[in-house]
Enzyme design. Sequence first.
Site, PDB file in Angstrom:
ATOM      1  N   ASP A  80     -53.927  57.616  48.240  1.00  0.00           N
ATOM      2  CA  ASP A  80     -54.806  57.224  47.138  1.00  0.00           C
ATOM      3  C   ASP A  80     -55.950  58.229  47.103  1.00  0.00           C
ATOM      4  O   ASP A  80     -56.810  58.221  47.981  1.00  0.00           O
ATOM      5  CB  ASP A  80     -55.331  55.807  47.356  1.00  0.00           C
TER       6      ASP A  80
ATOM      7  N   GLU B 142     -51.149  58.989  43.387  1.00  0.00           N
ATOM      8  CA  GLU B 142     -51.429  58.383  42.083  1.00  0.00           C
ATOM      9  C   GLU B 142     -51.650  59.458  41.031  1.00  0.00           C
ATOM     10  O   GLU B 142     -52.350  60.435  41.249  1.00  0.00           O
ATOM     11  CB  GLU B 142     -52.675  57.491  42.163  1.00  0.00           C
TER      12      GLU B 142
ATOM     13  N   ASP C 265     -58.500  51.046  49.595  1.00  0.00           N
ATOM     14  CA  ASP C 265     -57.925  52.384  49.414  1.00  0.00           C
ATOM     15  C   ASP C 265     -56.605  52.523  50.175  1.00  0.00           C
ATOM     16  O   ASP C 265     -55.665  53.152  49.690  1.00  0.00           O
ATOM     17  CB  ASP C 265     -58.915  53.457  49.888  1.00  0.00           C
TER      18      ASP C 265
END
Length: 163
Positions: free
Chosen positions: A5, A65, A137
């Site tokens: 992330d 991501e 996270d």
Amino acid sequence: MLGVDPGSLICGYGIISVDAKDGSYITSGRISPPATKPLHYRLRTIYESLIEIIRTYRPGDIVVERIFFAKGPKAALHLGHARGVILLAAASEDVPLHEFSALEVKKSVVGYGRAEKTQVQEMVKMILGIRGTLYPDSADALALALCYINTLKFNHAVSEARK
């Protein structure tokens, strides 16, 4: 499988072992370079930490991501730089990289593309049998890895159905 992330202040990561049926939790954490350091030093810390994680756990794939939203132009640039470092780490260690949007991840893990962060966090803990604290996270990073595993399962099922 390593999920990452991206973030220039906090970069979450999560590692899942992929077996024939599902994934099982290996580890997760956060890379948190000092916020007082200039961006280029924080990016170096993220890069060096990711290289160490990749060399330690030897993931077959890295999932990150795909960014489509940021709070402002400066935040978007910093996020883009952090993503670039993640992409560089994957390429440097010759690990295949896959990208998913937050919408795809939430839909895959929670079943609803507009799920809240806490919903993702709780679902990841439930799916992977994690007890105790899981940083948001790290949960997002693990959700990325789970999304890719679900995609692999779906593609395999489609392939089998076509035979």
